[in-house]
Design an enzyme around this catalytic site. Structure first.
Site, PDB file in Angstrom:
ATOM      1  N   SER A 143       0.818  -1.212   0.000  1.00 15.68           N
ATOM      2  CA  SER A 143       0.000   0.000   0.000  1.00 15.68           C
ATOM      3  C   SER A 143       0.851   1.261   0.000  1.00 15.68           C
ATOM      4  CB  SER A 143      -0.961  -0.022   1.193  1.00 15.68           C
ATOM      5  OG  SER A 143      -1.837   1.069   1.163  1.00 15.68           O
ATOM      6  N   ASP A 200      -3.907   5.967  -2.499  1.00 13.39           N
ATOM      7  CA  ASP A 200      -2.683   5.324  -2.034  1.00 13.39           C
ATOM      8  C   ASP A 200      -2.280   4.252  -3.055  1.00 13.39           C
ATOM      9  OD1 ASP A 200      -4.653   3.448  -1.492  1.00 13.39           O
ATOM     10  OD2 ASP A 200      -4.140   3.178   0.611  1.00 13.39           O
ATOM     11  N   ASP A 206      -2.229   0.918  -3.421  1.00 14.47           N
ATOM     12  CA  ASP A 206      -3.109  -0.180  -3.854  1.00 14.47           C
ATOM     13  C   ASP A 206      -4.549   0.283  -4.007  1.00 14.47           C
ATOM     14  OD1 ASP A 206      -3.506   0.143  -1.100  1.00 14.47           O
ATOM     15  OD2 ASP A 206      -3.852  -1.986  -0.734  1.00 14.47           O
ATOM     16  N   ASP A 257      -7.042   1.237  -2.264  1.00 16.12           N
ATOM     17  CA  ASP A 257      -8.230   0.897  -1.479  1.00 16.12           C
ATOM     18  C   ASP A 257      -8.700   2.090  -0.646  1.00 16.12           C
ATOM     19  OD1 ASP A 257      -6.139   0.851   0.344  1.00 16.12           O
ATOM     20  OD2 ASP A 257      -6.645  -1.103   1.205  1.00 16.12           O
TER      21      ASP A 257
END
Length: 454
Positions: free
Chosen positions: A100, A240, A242, A244
């Site tokens: 992340s 961010d 990744d 999510d």
């Protein structure tokens, strides 16, 4: 295999520095352990844009296959694409290789079981750690196979199901992927939408030439702000690594606190689905609760953290759950968090209302001004929180311990909690339509905490 100590397991996932805390040998062990503890027949895997991620994913896949699991690989992706593929494809589990927003020399993994149910410290994650460390793996009758799996087209179709494309206005939107994975999804969805995208730090690059993608860091927000102002955009969005989590900037380049985004998304759902339940965390609550009540709904409080939010959402059959940290959860997305669904819903709300993003949030910000989350590093956080409770609980309308300490008075309230992942105490303060009071009480609390900490 010999016993080893593995230090990269955290409360909700795996995160560690490569190669000393996490490497391909450890990734292989985690794959074997996941197969042995969770016992799935099939697992879907994918990797983020980090330089070590693909090799780490293949080591993980080899561990899973040696444990008898058939592995389906969706390639480079965001964490939410693993959540979607796991539930959509009826797989026995899913693992995203991602770190992340951590520094570029880190990597990690996020795990789900069937139906994309979370695997965290109290639901099997530490059993996987113990098994991986022990290195004693059962013999299996047949090694699993590795197969490619294409899920992006169904994922894009699912994202579009949250909005009525015909209602959307031709907004100009700045997107900042932070050289993470979000750019690929914007490219895939762009032709289906009437928006004019202006793309910043768009190409995936594991070297992170513009810094690690973490829009919570103020120094990382400026490129988005500059682009919104230069392009006279209607909205800016940053993710961010990744993706999510997504973060919003209004047409003036102002960063919007996640608390008010939770209210916007709750309102967006409840306009179409009055009476459905929404879930929120305990840090800041009054805005979300009022919006729910005005739409004949109920706002349900949950402890902070994805595993708790998802559990409450499932038990309450809630349509939406939001944390002010920019995690947003959706019942129709297997109760998982997505960084793509929120901005689509906000764009639809702007289109429907004919209002700018600043107009949508200004009224709520004036009605319930908040401090934003203030982090303090304290040697003995439990003692300081106890001292704050002793000082402020008397005369309060309510004192709760759902997650840390929440103290409410008629016209202001605060939440003080220890972080699950860092050695800090987090303070949030809000008031009813009195920004001066909110700021005074924030300063007062911070001064008291400093004194109590010695």
């Amino acid at each position: 295999m010999q016993k080893i100590e593995i230090t990269c397991f955290k409360a909700y996932d795996v995160r560690g520095r490569v190669p000393d805390q996490l490497n391909e040998d450890i990734a292989y062990r985690i794959g074997r352990a996941y197969a042995q503890v969770i016992k799935p027949e099939t697992v879907v895997v994918g990797h983020d844009i980090r330089l070590s991620s693909e090799a780490m994913k293949m080591a993980l896949a080899n561990g899973l296959m040696d444990g008898g699991v058939d592995v389906f690989d969706i390639g480079q992706c965001g964490t939410e694409e693993i959540y979607f593929a796991t539930s959509h494809g009826n797989f026995g589990g899913g693992i995203a290789v991602t770190a992340s927003h951590n520094p570029k020399d880190y990597n990690g993994m996020k795990f789900v079981r069937e139906s994309s149910k979370p695997i965290s410290g109290d639901s099997g994650l530490f059993d996987i750690q113990a098994c991986a460390e022990n290195g004693e793996f059962d013999e299996v009758a047949k090694r699993g196979e590795l197969k490619p799996y294409e899920s992006q087209s169904a994922y894009i179709q699912h994202l579009l199901s949250y909005v009525d494309v015909n209602e959307l206005k031709p907004l100009k939107i700045v997107t900042n992927a932070g050289n993470g994975g979000a750019g690929a999804v914007i490219d895939a969805i762009e032709s289906r939408l009437p928006f004019n995208f202006f793309k910043v730090h768009h190409e995936a690059n594991g070297h992170f030439p513009n810094g690690v993608p973490n829009p919570l860091l103020e120094e990382n927000r400026q490129p988005t702000i500059d682009a919104v102002l230069a392009e006279k955009a209607d909205m800016g969005i940053a993710w961010d690594g990744d993706f999510d989590r997504c973060f919003f900037f209004d047409e003036n380049g102002r960063f919007i606190e996640g608390y008010y985004v939770v209210g916007l998304l709750a309102e967006s759902f409840l306009l179409d689905h009055p009476g459905e339940k929404v879930v929120h965390d305990p840090r800041l609550i009054w805005n979300t609760r009022e919006l729910a009540e005005s739409n004949d709904s109920v706002a349900v409080q949950s402890k902070t953290g994805h595993a708790f939010i998802k559990e409450i959402m499932r038990s309450e059959n809630a349509i939406y759950g939001g944390e002010m940290s920019a995690h947003h959860y959706f019942r129709d997305f297997a109760y998982c968090d997505s960084g793509m669904i929120p901005w689509l819903l906000v764009a639809q709300l702007m289109s429907r209302r004919g209002k700018t993003l600043s107009q949508l949030v200004d009224e709520r910000m004036a009605k319930f001004p908040c401090s934003g989350e203030i982090n303090s590093t304290i040697a003995d956080p439990k003692a300081v929180i106890a001292a704050v409770e002793a000082e402020y609980a008397g005369g309060a309308d309510s004192v709760e311990h759902v997650d840390g300490l929440s103290v409410s008075y008629a016209d202001w309230r605060f939440n003080l909690r220890m972080s699950n992942t860092e050695p800090v105490v987090r303070l949030n303060v809000e008031s009813r339509a009195d920004e001066t009071l909110m700021r005074a009480k924030t300063d007062e609390l911070l001064a008291f905490m400093k004194k109590a900490a010695g």
